[in-house]
Every structure is written in C-alpha cells, then in structure tokens.
Design a protein around this motif. Structure first.
Motif, PDB file in Angstrom:
ATOM      1  N   PHE A  34     -10.198  -8.854  -6.155  1.00 47.37           N
ATOM      2  CA  PHE A  34     -10.141  -7.918  -5.023  1.00 47.37           C
ATOM      3  C   PHE A  34     -10.405  -6.491  -5.501  1.00 47.37           C
ATOM      4  CE2 PHE A  34      -6.845 -10.775  -2.683  1.00 47.37           C
ATOM      5  CZ  PHE A  34      -7.864 -11.594  -2.238  1.00 47.37           C
ATOM      6  N   THR A  35      -9.703  -6.106  -6.571  1.00 46.88           N
ATOM      7  CA  THR A  35      -9.819  -4.719  -7.044  1.00 46.88           C
ATOM      8  C   THR A  35     -11.169  -4.456  -7.699  1.00 46.88           C
ATOM      9  OG1 THR A  35      -8.749  -5.233  -9.164  1.00 46.88           O
ATOM     10  CG2 THR A  35      -7.327  -4.527  -7.358  1.00 46.88           C
ATOM     11  N   LEU A  36     -11.756  -5.490  -8.304  1.00 45.92           N
ATOM     12  CA  LEU A  36     -13.097  -5.327  -8.881  1.00 45.92           C
ATOM     13  C   LEU A  36     -14.122  -5.075  -7.781  1.00 45.92           C
ATOM     14  CD1 LEU A  36     -13.059  -8.104 -11.631  1.00 45.92           C
ATOM     15  CD2 LEU A  36     -13.335  -5.653 -12.029  1.00 45.92           C
ATOM     16  N   LEU A  37     -13.986  -5.799  -6.667  1.00 48.79           N
ATOM     17  CA  LEU A  37     -14.907  -5.615  -5.545  1.00 48.79           C
ATOM     18  C   LEU A  37     -14.710  -4.249  -4.892  1.00 48.79           C
ATOM     19  CD1 LEU A  37     -14.819  -9.137  -3.847  1.00 48.79           C
ATOM     20  CD2 LEU A  37     -16.766  -8.080  -4.982  1.00 48.79           C
ATOM     21  N   ASP A  38     -13.452  -3.813  -4.812  1.00 47.86           N
ATOM     22  CA  ASP A  38     -13.166  -2.511  -4.201  1.00 47.86           C
ATOM     23  C   ASP A  38     -13.553  -1.353  -5.112  1.00 47.86           C
ATOM     24  OD1 ASP A  38     -12.187  -3.768  -1.995  1.00 47.86           O
ATOM     25  OD2 ASP A  38     -10.074  -3.523  -2.512  1.00 47.86           O
ATOM     26  N   GLY A  39     -13.663  -1.635  -6.405  1.00 49.52           N
ATOM     27  CA  GLY A  39     -13.983  -0.573  -7.353  1.00 49.52           C
ATOM     28  C   GLY A  39     -12.756   0.063  -7.968  1.00 49.52           C
ATOM     29  N   ARG A  40     -11.653   0.008  -7.256  1.00 48.90           N
ATOM     30  CA  ARG A  40     -10.387   0.538  -7.776  1.00 48.90           C
ATOM     31  C   ARG A  40      -9.236  -0.101  -7.008  1.00 48.90           C
ATOM     32  NH1 ARG A  40     -10.008   6.810  -6.521  1.00 48.90           N
ATOM     33  NH2 ARG A  40     -11.965   6.781  -7.668  1.00 48.90           N
ATOM     34  N   PRO A  41      -8.057  -0.170  -7.625  1.00 46.16           N
ATOM     35  CA  PRO A  41      -6.908  -0.774  -6.940  1.00 46.16           C
ATOM     36  C   PRO A  41      -6.349   0.166  -5.875  1.00 46.16           C
ATOM     37  CG  PRO A  41      -6.587  -0.665  -9.333  1.00 46.16           C
ATOM     38  CD  PRO A  41      -7.732   0.214  -8.998  1.00 46.16           C
ATOM     39  N   PRO A  42      -5.530  -0.388  -4.982  1.00 46.70           N
ATOM     40  CA  PRO A  42      -4.838   0.463  -4.014  1.00 46.70           C
ATOM     41  C   PRO A  42      -3.673   1.171  -4.695  1.00 46.70           C
ATOM     42  CG  PRO A  42      -4.064  -1.772  -3.803  1.00 46.70           C
ATOM     43  CD  PRO A  42      -5.149  -1.800  -4.843  1.00 46.70           C
ATOM     44  N   ILE A  43      -3.055   2.102  -3.991  1.00 41.20           N
ATOM     45  CA  ILE A  43      -1.836   2.733  -4.505  1.00 41.20           C
ATOM     46  C   ILE A  43      -0.678   1.782  -4.224  1.00 41.20           C
ATOM     47  CG2 ILE A  43      -0.257   4.685  -4.262  1.00 41.20           C
ATOM     48  CD1 ILE A  43      -2.664   6.394  -3.480  1.00 41.20           C
ATOM     49  N   VAL A  44      -0.124   1.216  -5.281  1.00 42.01           N
ATOM     50  CA  VAL A  44       0.948   0.226  -5.149  1.00 42.01           C
ATOM     51  C   VAL A  44       2.168   0.701  -5.928  1.00 42.01           C
ATOM     52  CG1 VAL A  44       1.661  -2.129  -5.669  1.00 42.01           C
ATOM     53  CG2 VAL A  44      -0.643  -1.697  -4.815  1.00 42.01           C
ATOM     54  N   ASN A  45       3.225   1.001  -5.201  1.00 43.32           N
ATOM     55  CA  ASN A  45       4.478   1.411  -5.837  1.00 43.32           C
ATOM     56  C   ASN A  45       5.626   0.454  -5.526  1.00 43.32           C
ATOM     57  OD1 ASN A  45       3.486   3.854  -7.041  1.00 43.32           O
ATOM     58  ND2 ASN A  45       3.461   4.758  -5.000  1.00 43.32           N
ATOM     59  N   THR A  46       5.486  -0.295  -4.431  1.00 43.00           N
ATOM     60  CA  THR A  46       6.567  -1.190  -4.007  1.00 43.00           C
ATOM     61  C   THR A  46       6.000  -2.567  -3.664  1.00 43.00           C
ATOM     62  OG1 THR A  46       6.344  -0.641  -1.654  1.00 43.00           O
ATOM     63  CG2 THR A  46       7.767   0.787  -2.989  1.00 43.00           C
ATOM     64  N   ILE A  47       6.907  -3.517  -3.487  1.00 38.99           N
ATOM     65  CA  ILE A  47       6.490  -4.862  -3.082  1.00 38.99           C
ATOM     66  C   ILE A  47       5.814  -4.820  -1.714  1.00 38.99           C
ATOM     67  CG2 ILE A  47       7.411  -7.075  -2.257  1.00 38.99           C
ATOM     68  CD1 ILE A  47       9.213  -7.179  -4.631  1.00 38.99           C
ATOM     69  N   ASP A  48       6.322  -3.975  -0.819  1.00 38.89           N
ATOM     70  CA  ASP A  48       5.709  -3.869   0.512  1.00 38.89           C
ATOM     71  C   ASP A  48       4.267  -3.373   0.422  1.00 38.89           C
ATOM     72  OD1 ASP A  48       7.871  -4.838   1.875  1.00 38.89           O
ATOM     73  OD2 ASP A  48       8.736  -2.870   2.319  1.00 38.89           O
ATOM     74  N   ASP A  49       4.010  -2.420  -0.490  1.00 35.48           N
ATOM     75  CA  ASP A  49       2.631  -1.953  -0.694  1.00 35.48           C
ATOM     76  C   ASP A  49       1.733  -3.118  -1.109  1.00 35.48           C
ATOM     77  OD1 ASP A  49       3.384   0.649  -0.142  1.00 35.48           O
ATOM     78  OD2 ASP A  49       3.657   1.186  -2.254  1.00 35.48           O
ATOM     79  N   LEU A  50       2.241  -3.926  -2.028  1.00 30.66           N
ATOM     80  CA  LEU A  50       1.471  -5.065  -2.530  1.00 30.66           C
ATOM     81  C   LEU A  50       1.271  -6.111  -1.433  1.00 30.66           C
ATOM     82  CD1 LEU A  50       0.114  -6.210  -5.030  1.00 30.66           C
ATOM     83  CD2 LEU A  50       2.306  -7.208  -5.705  1.00 30.66           C
ATOM     84  N   LYS A  51       2.312  -6.348  -0.650  1.00 33.07           N
ATOM     85  CA  LYS A  51       2.203  -7.306   0.459  1.00 33.07           C
ATOM     86  C   LYS A  51       1.148  -6.858   1.464  1.00 33.07           C
ATOM     87  CE  LYS A  51       6.897  -9.248   0.472  1.00 33.07           C
ATOM     88  NZ  LYS A  51       8.177  -9.333   1.218  1.00 33.07           N
ATOM     89  N   ASN A  52       1.169  -5.574   1.793  1.00 34.23           N
ATOM     90  CA  ASN A  52       0.203  -5.053   2.763  1.00 34.23           C
ATOM     91  C   ASN A  52      -1.229  -5.203   2.256  1.00 34.23           C
ATOM     92  OD1 ASN A  52       2.169  -4.294   4.605  1.00 34.23           O
ATOM     93  ND2 ASN A  52       2.374  -2.236   3.767  1.00 34.23           N
ATOM     94  N   TYR A  53      -1.424  -4.928   0.977  1.00 34.01           N
ATOM     95  CA  TYR A  53      -2.768  -5.031   0.395  1.00 34.01           C
ATOM     96  C   TYR A  53      -3.258  -6.479   0.404  1.00 34.01           C
ATOM     97  CZ  TYR A  53      -6.598  -4.626  -2.968  1.00 34.01           C
ATOM     98  OH  TYR A  53      -7.825  -4.681  -3.581  1.00 34.01           O
ATOM     99  N   ILE A  54      -2.406  -7.384  -0.068  1.00 35.40           N
ATOM    100  CA  ILE A  54      -2.785  -8.803  -0.104  1.00 35.40           C
ATOM    101  C   ILE A  54      -3.008  -9.332   1.311  1.00 35.40           C
ATOM    102  CG2 ILE A  54      -1.932 -11.129  -0.629  1.00 35.40           C
ATOM    103  CD1 ILE A  54      -0.582  -9.921  -3.122  1.00 35.40           C
ATOM    104  N   SER A  55      -2.137  -8.937   2.238  1.00 34.41           N
ATOM    105  CA  SER A  55      -2.274  -9.396   3.630  1.00 34.41           C
ATOM    106  C   SER A  55      -3.628  -8.988   4.197  1.00 34.41           C
ATOM    107  CB  SER A  55      -1.159  -8.813   4.499  1.00 34.41           C
ATOM    108  OG  SER A  55       0.089  -9.330   4.127  1.00 34.41           O
TER     109      SER A  55
END
Length: 508
Positions: free
Chosen positions: A281-302
């Motif tokens: 996912f992050t390779l296709l996007d070129g960079r990862p999202p800003i992830v500081n919490t589990i909710d951030d990660l859940k939102n990105y994966i969702s």
C-alpha cells in the motif's frame, strides 16, 4: 503474460461511433480529440501494438493499473452517486418553501436518556439554559456558544433540523435521540432571510440539493462496502506494528523484514491484510500515512480495503470496458508507453555536438531573441501633476525627475525598468515599442488607473541567439524531431503488417 494482452481483446460496451478498427482494437469517437486527425490516433494504436508485441506493457503495469483503478472507481461513483443525485423541479420547489427561514435554537446534548430527562426537568424549573448546557453537555463548542445554534433547511434534514422547523417559537422539545446522544431543543426565534425569486435562487438550490444527495449516497455506499468487507482487526499485531514503524510524518514507504510478511493485521471477506500488504500500500502511495495510534492504522487499512472492494465492484459492472472509459485507459497506456520508451531507450542515445550545431543552423528561426528595449518610467496618480513633471523634462534629466516625483517602485533607480520585451508589461510595452531611441512618450493611463510617461533609453534589435546560449533547447528540439522519426519508423513497420479498416461517415 496474460496482462500484456488483456486490453487488446477488450470488447467495447455502450453506444459509440466506431471510426476505425486496427486489427482487433476499435477506435471510437471518444479517442479522437477535437481537431485531432484520425490518422494520428491510428498511429498511436499501432505504436501501442508494437509495445505490446515487444513486452513493454509489463513495464508500465503499476502505473497503468493505478490509472485503470481510478477510472473504475470514478465510474462507479458516477453510477452509484452522481446518477442518483439528479435534482427534479419538484424537489427544488419544495426546498424553496423553507429556503427563506432561519431557526435560532437552544440545544442541550446528553449522554443518556436519564440525563436528558433530568436536564428537561431543570429547564422547566427555570434553570438558565446555559447552566444546563454546562452541566450536561460534553460538546465544548456548544458550551462556548451557551447552547445557541442557527439552522437552515437541508434536503436531508437531521432530527434536530426536522423538529426545529415543526416547532413554534418558545416551544421546548421532549428528549430525542440523534446519533449516540440525546437532545433537547428550544426554538428561540424564526428569522426571515432576504432571498431572491424562485428563478433567481433555483440554480443555487439545485446545487445544494445535488451536493447533499451526493454526500448522502456516497456515505451510504461506503457504509455498504464496509458491511460487505466486515473488517476484523488484529489489535495485538497492530500494537506490535506501531512499536516498529516510525511515528509522525514519514517520507519513505514501509519496508518490513520478510519474516513479518505473513502477520495478519486485519481479516476481511475478500482476504487478509498482512504486513506485506501494508508495505505494498505504502509503496503504491509513495509514502506512508501519518500513523500515531491504532485508530490511525485502522482508518488507513479500512480505506485501502474499501478502495480494493470498490475496484472489484467496478470490475463486476465492467466499468473498465464501458464506452468512454476504455478509451481513456488505452490513451493513458499509450502515453505511458511512449514516455517509458523515450526515457529508457531514446534519451540514452548520444547526440554529437556537430549534429546539434547542424540542426541549429538549419532551424535558426526557432531561436530568435526578440527585440528588447531599455525603458524608464515616471508614474503618478494625478494626471495634471504628471503633466507638470513632463514640462520639467526640458531642463532636467528623466532619471532625476523619476527619483523625485515618480510613485513607481523603480523610482530609487531613476525609473529604470531595465530591458523589457513587448509582453513584459503589456500596458507599458505597447507604448514603448512605438517609440524611437531617446524618445519620451505622451502621458498615458496604465491598467491600474495610474498615469505614466516613459522614455526608451536603448534598443536591442531582434537577433538569433548564440548556439551556446540555447544549446539545451536545441538538443530538446532535436530529440523531439528525432524521436518522432523513430516513432514513425515503428508505426510504418506496424502498418505494413496490420489490418486497418477506416469507416466512412455513412458507415458510422
């Protein structure tokens, strides 16, 4: 290998004019831009076939699929959202009836029904509304406003809006639920807004209804996709992931050790999401999202899984094969292929200096440096004052008067604007290029309303630029011509072995 030939055997769906067929690729009117010759598009398709035959399509697979997927999703959006968001005359008229009303209400929000009943009791006993809000509400912004709120009618009114527009002034509602909270409202005032006639407001109302409908149907469809996915997160593995990924804004995609690849972060009905998936996912996007919490990660994966599901849904409806969509995907692939071959093959070709000089000498008309004029200016707001200054030029220098009287930013330089082209300052250039060297203009009004006089200090005539000054442009121009020649050679070879049928107007 199958990917390389998929698009060649795509059948076009929907209605459209087929202008030509190149082997098994149909060229429709959607592929031909206004004023673009059909032969040019045929050449593009022949070049595309050459690239497919030589295996170049695999080299642009990632970029091609990204564009294809975006087209699939946008087509689904049109089908599930835009087409449903059309507005009827009756809807506009019904909306207009409440368009001039604005409701000023007082609101209390409570976490539970019991709290709402207690709050209602206190309100009926005469406790100031603001005190009740401060006691029961957890909405900081509402507390700051003392519970006051202004409402206007909406196409999809929430419970608060619906109730407010049915209430009488001074009326207090019984507790009702909206979302996860319980509300009590009081209608304090009904204001009449100044609006135009129905015909004057019709366009604005239509846009508002359409936007509300689009948001509503978009949200509903995403909720449906979420339900289909039924995402179940593995919080244990997600916590472990948060310990190893950098926090905050990260520039580089995630790269995980291979032993982590199989770890599951979430399970869905269309497959699991693993560390490896997150890395992709992050390779296709070129960079990862800003992830500081589990909710951030859940939102990105969702959201990534929602996108994946939307693509699958669009493929089910053959969005990528629809008339107008297929053509855009094909044209994008042609552009990507041309760019790829140019970058990986043609750009690496060495071009001798003698070749560039010969090209420069044969095309000197391309490298003309236009005439330049050195101009000075005196600018003032008052025309009469400027006329007085112009009279002083009989005894004093232009630069001296510019320093003393000009209101232009160049006054400290004696009004010197340097060498300008006719297009540099259009209002000044049109005057300056009509004067002789040393001549001073009459007073004229600039575009900003101020008045000015100018003097042409020097003239550099139009000339051919020296080779060393335009070498980069010469090489770029030569490569364009050279690449087009290479492309034409490829197209001519393909044309000799390709079956092409061009339909006459009466056949279309």
């Amino acid at each position: 290998m199958m990917y390389s030939f998929i698009i060649l055997f795509v059948a076009l769906f929907g209605q459209g004019k087929v202008l030509a067929i190149v082997d098994n690729i149909k060229i429709t009117d959607k592929m031909v831009s206004p004023n673009e010759p059909l032969e040019k598009v045929i050449d593009d398709v022949l070049f595309y076939k050459y690239c497919v035959e030589n295996g170049y399509l695999d080299s642009i697979k990632e970029q091609s699929e990204n564009y294809r997927n975006s087209m699939i999703i946008s087509t689904s959006y049109k089908m599930f959202v835009e087409d449903k968001a059309k507005v009827t005359e009756g809807e506009i008229l019904a909306f207009y009836r409440n368009y001039d009303k604005e409701m000023l209400i007082s609101v209390v929000d409570c976490s539970t029904f019991k709290d709402a009943l207690r709050a209602l009791g206190e309100i009926r006993k005469g406790v100031p509304w603001e005190n009740v809000v401060n006691k029961y509400s957890k909405d900081v912004s509402l507390m700051r406003r003392g519970g006051k709120f202004t409402l206007r009618w909406r196409y999809f009114p929430d419970n608060i809006t619906s109730k407010a527009f049915r209430m009488k002034k001074g009326e207090i509602s019984f507790p009702f639920k909206q979302g996860n909270k319980w509300y009590i409202i009081r209608l304090d005032e009904i204001r009449e807004r100044e609006i135009g006639t129905y015909d004057q407001e019709k366009g604005r109302i239509m846009n508002q209804i359409r936007n509300e409908k689009a948001q509503y149907y978009s949200r509903k469809h995403i909720e449906y996709i979420r339900w289909l996915l039924s995402i179940k997160f593995n919080e244990k593995n997600m916590k472990e992931l948060l310990d190893i990924i950098p926090k905050g804004k990260v520039r580089e995609p995630y790269i995980f050790p291979e032993e982590y690849y199989g770890k599951v972060l979430a399970r869905t009905r269309i497959g699991n999401v693993t560390y490896k998936d997150l890395q992709e996912f992050t390779l296709l996007d070129g960079r990862p999202p800003i992830v500081n919490t589990i909710d951030d990660l859940k939102n990105y994966i969702s959201w990534k899984m929602i996108q994946r599901m939307l693509i699958k849904e669009g493929e089910k409806y053959l969005n990528h094969k629809k008339y107008g969509v297929y053509e855009q995907i094909l044209k994008n692939d042609i552009s990507l292929l041309l760019s790829y071959i140019r970058k990986t093959q043609w750009d690496k070709m060495q071009i001798s200096e003698d070749t560039l000089i010969a090209f420069y000498n044969a095309n000197k008309d391309k490298y003309i440096e236009p005439e330049k004029r050195k101009v000075s200016i005196i600018q003032m707001k008052d025309l009469k004052e400027l006329q007085k200054v112009r009279q002083m030029l009989k005894k004093k220098k232009f630069s001296e008067l510019a320093r003393k009287y000009s209101e232009h930013f160049s006054k400290d330089k004696g009004g010197d604007l340097g060498y300008i082209l006719k297009e540099t300052y259009v209002d000044i250039g049109r005057i300056a290029f009509g004067l002789k060297k040393g001549e001073i203009s009459d007073e004229f009004q600039k575009f900003d309303g101020t008045w000015a006089i100018i003097k042409v200090e020097d003239i550099i005539p139009q000339t051919v630029a020296k080779f060393e000054n335009v070498r980069y442009q010469v090489e770029r121009d030569y490569r364009d011509v050279f690449y087009e020649r290479l492309r034409k050679e490829i197209v001519d070879k393909m044309r000799s072995k390709t079956k092409i049928k061009i339909f006459k107007k009466e056949e279309v």
